[in-house]
Scaffold this motif. Structure first.
Motif, PDB file in Angstrom:
ATOM      1  N   ALA A 138     -48.686   9.725 -42.532  1.00 54.95           N
ATOM      2  CA  ALA A 138     -49.701   9.869 -41.486  1.00 54.95           C
ATOM      3  C   ALA A 138     -49.087  10.397 -40.198  1.00 54.95           C
ATOM      4  O   ALA A 138     -49.707  11.190 -39.480  1.00 54.95           O
ATOM      5  N   VAL A 139     -47.867   9.965 -39.880  1.00 53.47           N
ATOM      6  CA  VAL A 139     -47.178  10.467 -38.685  1.00 53.47           C
ATOM      7  C   VAL A 139     -46.889  11.956 -38.840  1.00 53.47           C
ATOM      8  O   VAL A 139     -47.095  12.754 -37.907  1.00 53.47           O
ATOM      9  N   VAL A 140     -46.420  12.350 -40.021  1.00 52.27           N
ATOM     10  CA  VAL A 140     -46.104  13.756 -40.269  1.00 52.27           C
ATOM     11  C   VAL A 140     -47.361  14.617 -40.161  1.00 52.27           C
ATOM     12  O   VAL A 140     -47.340  15.719 -39.593  1.00 52.27           O
ATOM     13  N   ALA A 141     -48.480  14.116 -40.682  1.00 55.04           N
ATOM     14  CA  ALA A 141     -49.741  14.852 -40.575  1.00 55.04           C
ATOM     15  C   ALA A 141     -50.175  14.986 -39.117  1.00 55.04           C
ATOM     16  O   ALA A 141     -50.701  16.034 -38.706  1.00 55.04           O
ATOM     17  N   GLY A 142     -49.957  13.948 -38.329  1.00 51.64           N
ATOM     18  CA  GLY A 142     -50.269  14.017 -36.907  1.00 51.64           C
ATOM     19  C   GLY A 142     -49.435  15.060 -36.198  1.00 51.64           C
ATOM     20  O   GLY A 142     -49.925  15.786 -35.320  1.00 51.64           O
TER      21      GLY A 142
END
Length: 392
Positions: free
Chosen positions: A273-277
């Motif tokens: 989720a952090v990488v997608a953000g």
């Protein structure tokens, strides 16, 4: 372990002890923070473009959280290398015009891991004496010789390069914009010296990425010397408003780091989720040019207001505006007075900065307004008058 109490007493007596204080963001006012139930104008954050609360970034993270789960579960070399990583690294390489990219958990891990992977015993690293602690620690971990040159002093660096010209590998490493002073490294001169002495060049764009360059690529692109930088490092925790870091370079470099960068090999991967953000933040960084334009305008305004009041401030045009005080205790008093006036701005003391150069490090954001900064500058001037630092 009684010795710890004595050492803490020494730190306290020297006005050097640090403590953790809880702060919370204000969702409806991104330029503010809440500390001990008080709302403060936030002049300490590295959220330069004001993206930490951007709705599109938050939504991208929410969607990926629902499909990929809360964590990655393992190192990237085990089972933690989820699809969002591949997408982001392709996007980063294209953005920076490099062959390949590699994402790390944070800037400290990227710097310490990359330096230790590139040099070792029998090698030498030439490092600006004001470089970030993560660079210094990476050099120590590498066991290479550490040749520190005086801040931005190119004749001194040249003399050191000549002295160590016969070393096996030579690496020059520098911050692009120095985190506690806001000034720029002489990157064009560093490129010339790198070519002359056959050294590798690594540039840390943590505090310049997102801010400089046509699409926020950083200071190296702004100066059109990116093709001469062998190792480009940047972070996602500042202008991107999220978390993490990356390295861009040749495919050969990235293959080597996958095999030799210990912080990458032995750490659990960032949550998907952090990488997608971060991927969504990259879109915003490239597209919303007005944020950079506003940030530079606010930086010029704030610097001029403090300078006109008689304060000693650092040079440059970056959103990092250091107000040099000198004495550690006075810096703490100034920071406390700022908080009393509704402003959050930290006192920065040794060893983060050299002895005798304690300061207040103001850090601006595109989330701020001109009126807010004018009001803050007036309050800062009144504090300076009360402490006898500026003249009426």
């Amino acid at each position: 372990m009684n010795w710890i109490e004595k050492e803490l007493e020494f730190l306290a007596d020297a006005s050097l002890e640090r403590s953790l204080r809880t702060s919370s963001p204000v969702s409806e006012a991104p330029g503010y923070t809440v500390r001990e139930e008080r709302r403060l104008f936030n002049l300490s954050s590295n959220d330069y473009l004001g993206l930490s609360g951007h709705p599109a970034i938050i939504e991208a993270m929410r969607e990926k959280l629902l499909t990929e789960g809360a964590g990655s579960g393992a190192s990237r070399l085990v089972t933690g290398n989820r699809p969002p990583y591949h997408r982001l690294e392709e996007e980063l390489a294209y953005w920076q015009n490099y062959e390949a990219a590699l994402v790390f958990a944070n800037g400290y891990m990227a710097n310490s891991g990359v330096i230790a992977a590139l040099v070792g015993r029998g090698d030498v690293v030439f490092s600006d004496q004001w470089n970030h602690a993560s660079i210094v620690d990476g050099i120590s971990l590498s066991r290479a010789e550490h040749a520190r040159y005086r801040h931005k002093d190119m004749p001194h660096l040249r003399a050191l390069l000549h002295k160590y010209r016969d070393k096996r590998r030579k690496l020059i490493v520098t911050d692009a914009v120095f985190s506690m002073d806001g000034d720029q490294a002489p990157l064009r001169e560093l490129v010339a010296l790198k070519r002359e002495y056959g050294a590798m060049l690594m540039v840390d764009e943590a505090h310049s990425g997102g801010i400089y360059g046509k699409h926020g690529e950083g200071l190296c692109h702004e100066l059109a010397i990116q093709n001469d930088v062998d190792i480009h490092m940047g972070t996602f925790s500042k202008s991107f408003g999220v978390y993490g870091a990356y390295i861009c370079g040749s495919r050969t470099l990235i293959r080597w780091l996958v095999n030799k960068a210990r912080p990458l090999i032995y750490s659990t991967a960032l949550p998907p989720a952090v990488v997608a953000g971060v991927s969504e933040a990259l879109v915003v960084v490239q597209g919303e040019h007005w944020r950079r334009e506003k940030l530079f305008a606010l930086s010029m305004l704030f610097r001029s207001l403090l300078g006109a009041s008689g304060f000693t401030i650092g040079e440059g045009d970056s959103p990092i505006v250091p107000l040099i005080i000198g004495d550690n205790d006075m810096a703490l008093r100034f920071s406390g007075a700022l908080e009393d006036e509704g402003i959050a701005a930290a006192a920065i003391r040794p060893p983060t900065v050299p002895d005798g150069t304690a300061r207040i490090r103001f850090s601006l954001s595109a989330a701020h307004t001109e009126k807010e900064l004018r009001d803050a500058a007036a309050r800062i001037r009144n504090i300076g008058l009360g402490l006898g630092m500026v003249k009426p």
